[in-house]
Design an enzyme around this catalytic site. Structure first.
Site, PDB file in Angstrom:
ATOM      1  CE  LYS A  52      -4.559   0.898   0.121  1.00  0.00           C
ATOM      2  NZ  LYS A  52      -5.789  -0.057  -0.409  1.00  0.00           N
TER       3      LYS A  52
HETATM    4  P1  NAD Z   1     -13.296   7.169  -2.950  1.00  0.00           P
HETATM    5  O1  NAD Z   1     -12.156   8.405  -2.612  1.00  0.00           O
HETATM    6  O2  NAD Z   1     -13.688   7.134  -4.352  1.00  0.00           O
HETATM    7  O3  NAD Z   1     -14.586   7.406  -2.374  1.00  0.00           O
HETATM    8  C1  NAD Z   1     -14.610   7.465  -0.960  1.00  0.00           C
HETATM    9  C2  NAD Z   1     -16.047   7.994  -0.495  1.00  0.00           C
HETATM   10  O4  NAD Z   1     -16.117   8.189   0.921  1.00  0.00           O
HETATM   11  C3  NAD Z   1     -16.346   9.210  -0.995  1.00  0.00           C
HETATM   12  O5  NAD Z   1     -17.655   9.580  -1.485  1.00  0.00           O
HETATM   13  C4  NAD Z   1     -16.160  10.230   0.145  1.00  0.00           C
HETATM   14  O6  NAD Z   1     -17.022  11.521   0.065  1.00  0.00           O
HETATM   15  C5  NAD Z   1     -16.836   9.302   1.046  1.00  0.00           C
HETATM   16  N1  NAD Z   1     -16.324   9.924   2.496  1.00  0.00           N
HETATM   17  C6  NAD Z   1     -15.289  10.068   3.207  1.00  0.00           C
HETATM   18  N2  NAD Z   1     -15.340  10.200   4.624  1.00  0.00           N
HETATM   19  C7  NAD Z   1     -16.699   9.939   4.860  1.00  0.00           C
HETATM   20  C8  NAD Z   1     -17.615   9.778   5.746  1.00  0.00           C
HETATM   21  N3  NAD Z   1     -16.997  10.327   7.040  1.00  0.00           N
HETATM   22  N4  NAD Z   1     -18.935   9.603   5.893  1.00  0.00           N
HETATM   23  C9  NAD Z   1     -19.536   9.361   4.618  1.00  0.00           C
HETATM   24  N5  NAD Z   1     -18.655   9.382   3.526  1.00  0.00           N
HETATM   25  C10 NAD Z   1     -17.455   9.505   3.681  1.00  0.00           C
HETATM   26  O7  NAD Z   1     -12.692   5.857  -2.493  1.00  0.00           O
HETATM   27  P2  NAD Z   1     -12.938   4.374  -2.946  1.00  0.00           P
HETATM   28  O8  NAD Z   1     -12.140   4.070  -4.024  1.00  0.00           O
HETATM   29  O9  NAD Z   1     -14.372   4.199  -3.204  1.00  0.00           O
HETATM   30  O10 NAD Z   1     -12.666   3.646  -1.523  1.00  0.00           O
HETATM   31  C11 NAD Z   1     -13.719   3.354  -0.263  1.00  0.00           C
HETATM   32  C12 NAD Z   1     -13.111   2.564   0.570  1.00  0.00           C
HETATM   33  O11 NAD Z   1     -13.040   1.200  -0.293  1.00  0.00           O
HETATM   34  C13 NAD Z   1     -11.870   2.633   1.008  1.00  0.00           C
HETATM   35  O12 NAD Z   1     -11.918   2.142   2.519  1.00  0.00           O
HETATM   36  C14 NAD Z   1     -10.756   1.678   0.156  1.00  0.00           C
HETATM   37  O13 NAD Z   1      -9.629   1.481   0.859  1.00  0.00           O
HETATM   38  C15 NAD Z   1     -11.859   0.704  -0.135  1.00  0.00           C
HETATM   39  N6  NAD Z   1     -11.509  -0.197  -1.161  1.00  0.00           N
HETATM   40  C16 NAD Z   1     -11.089   0.585  -2.277  1.00  0.00           C
HETATM   41  C17 NAD Z   1     -11.021  -0.357  -3.459  1.00  0.00           C
HETATM   42  C18 NAD Z   1     -11.003   0.277  -4.943  1.00  0.00           C
HETATM   43  O14 NAD Z   1     -10.990  -0.489  -5.921  1.00  0.00           O
HETATM   44  N7  NAD Z   1     -11.312   1.790  -5.124  1.00  0.00           N
HETATM   45  C19 NAD Z   1     -10.699  -1.699  -3.411  1.00  0.00           C
HETATM   46  C20 NAD Z   1     -10.922  -2.352  -2.229  1.00  0.00           C
HETATM   47  C21 NAD Z   1     -11.094  -1.498  -1.331  1.00  0.00           C
END
Ligand code: NAD
Length: 425
Positions: free
Chosen positions: A113
């Site tokens: 990461k």
């Molecule tokens: P992103 O940046 O696209 O979206 C994050 C979202 O969370 C945004 O809509 C943001 O406004 C919202 N957010 C942040 N703080 C918040 C809060 N306190 N309350 C409500 N909403 C809040 O990120 P993502 O890629 O969608 O990742 C989201 C989660 O999924 C993370 O934990 C990431 O590690 C995990 N994840 C992502 C992927 C991927 O392929 N993108 C894969 C596995 C896991």
């Protein structure tokens, strides 16, 4: 581990949760102290600062981190998180989770990461590009198809991955790179169709598999989604495609709720136009907590870590949780919800669709092949479903939670890899 790390008892957010889960798994699997240490300690932790100059003559100063937690089963794999609070502990915890996730979903990768500590809302697109390119050049010797292969995570996206890919090929004076240095790239640059949607679709594939096993029609589920980014918005859309109802959604700007169901396509348009969920007229404005605690069957936390703690776990009404985010539950919350018989699809299983399709992108680029969307979606659904079934079978056989079963399978595979390699370097 460096002094910035903590023991399992110290406050450490995602790292604390990851350490707790790993140590408990080692105890269940009766691993020796030596092997436990070997699987828990990260292979490499890099922490530095970058200071690129931006067009107005000022310099940006950003702390950056790369952690390769493990590479027994293959090159370390894991996204780049760009937030104003990311730190070495968080990156280390997330890298550790990637080790178990890649092993569980059965792709030949280890766990890694990265983090770039910067508030993305303060960056113009050109400034973000300069920062991403500075990160790529600064960390270049730690990135490679056989070392560590980054991807998007919170705060980064396919445009950033395209800039990374260009930075590497431009620096070597070639059009393409020798192998896959980064996944989640734009399709036109060798990215794979369906990568952006893969994590959210994979989340829903595990929900569908759970419904089948639990004899619950997925179309009857009422869902709430925390986080409306890459994972949350696609998961919400996929739930709708399955005939389910999404009653509540939140993002960093606020929450919105409609008991009869939100129009997710309209909400996506609203977010595109305004930058957030706030102000959406198709439901009533509610607080972050109202969304987490909404009256529904399924909760999909898809934002940051530790969203559900011992403080709010008792108020969660959903009886199924699909962990789209990494480590959204603290260990204490996990225990409370397990005692209440809430069915939890753990993160290393639930959100593994992204890394699975990243693996398809990696092989596509290595083999100079072109994989179609239909093939990607078929392989994604198949792998998510069979892995869910393996975990569920073990959980029934061993009378343990889905999280314990998933961790047991993932960690055991890493241990098997260590033993197969032999204990000498
Ligand atoms: P992103 O940046 O696209 O979206 C994050 C979202 O969370 C945004 O809509 C943001 O406004 C919202 N957010 C942040 N703080 C918040 C809060 N306190 N309350 C409500 N909403 C809040 O990120 P993502 O890629 O969608 O990742 C989201 C989660 O999924 C993370 O934990 C990431 O590690 C995990 N994840 C992502 C992927 C991927 O392929 N993108 C894969 C596995 C896991």
């Amino acid at each position: 581990m460096t002094s910035e790390n903590t023991s399992v008892t110290a406050a450490g957010g995602i790292l604390q949760t990851a350490l707790w889960n790993a140590q408990k798994t080692a105890e269940r699997l009766k691993l020796s102290e030596d092997v436990t240490r070997r699987i828990i300690e990260p292979v490499e932790q890099i922490r530095t600062v970058i200071h690129p100059q931006v067009p107005n003559g000022e310099m940006l100063h950003a702390r950056v981190y790369v952690v390769r937690h493990n590479d027994v089963l293959g090159p370390s794999k894991g996204g780049i998180r760009m937030t104003d609070s990311v730190n070495l502990n968080e990156v280390t915890g997330l890298a550790m989770e990637m080790t178990w996730k890649t092993a569980l979903i059965g792709v030949p990768f280890g766990g890694g990461k990265s983090g770039i500590r910067y508030d993305t809302s303060k960056l113009k697109p050109t400034e973000k590009e300069i920062l991403v390119r500075a990160f790529t050049r600064g960390m270049r010797r730690h990135i490679g198809p056989e070392i560590y292969v980054p991807a998007p995570d919170m705060g980064t996206n396919e445009i950033d991955m395209g800039h990374m890919r260009d930075c590497i090929s431009y620096s070597s004076g070639t059009s393409i790179t020798a192998g896959c240095f980064v996944t989640g790239k734009p399709v036109v640059l060798g990215g794979i169709v369906g990568r952006r949607e893969a994590t959210g679709q994979g989340v829903v594939a595990t929900v569908a598999a759970a419904c089948k096993r639990l004899n619950r029609p997925i179309a009857k589920l009422r869902a709430a989604v925390q986080g409306f980014g890459n994972v949350g918005a696609v998961a919400a859309q996929s739930m709708i495609q399955q005939g389910a109802t999404v009653v509540a959604v939140s993002d960093i700007t606020g929450g919105v709720l409609h008991e009869d169901g939100l129009d997710i396509s309209m909400l996506i348009e609203h977010v595109k136009a305004t930058g957030g969920v706030k102000g959406f007229r198709g439901g009533k404005a509610v607080s972050f907590d109202d969304v987490l605690e909404a009256d529904c069957d399924l909760l999909i936390p898809a934002a940051g870590g530790s969203a559900i703690t011992d403080e709010n776990a008792g108020r969660i009404k959903a009886d199924m949780i699909a962990e789209g985010a990494n480590a959204p539950l603290t260990p204490a919350a996990d225990e409370i919800l397990n005692d209440r018989k809430v069915f939890i699809i753990p993160d290393i299983l639930c959100n593994a669709g992204g890394v699975f399709v990243s693996y398809l992108e990696y092989t596509q680029e290595t083999q100079r092949d072109q994989i179609t969307r239909a093939e990607v979606e078929k392989r994604l659904t198949e792998r998510m479903t069979t892995t869910f079934e393996d975990v569920h079978d073990r959980s029934l056989r061993m009378k343990e939670s889905m999280r314990h079963a998933a961790m047991d399978i993932g960690v055991q595979r890493v241990v098997d890899g260590i033993i197969s390699r032999g204990l000498l370097p």
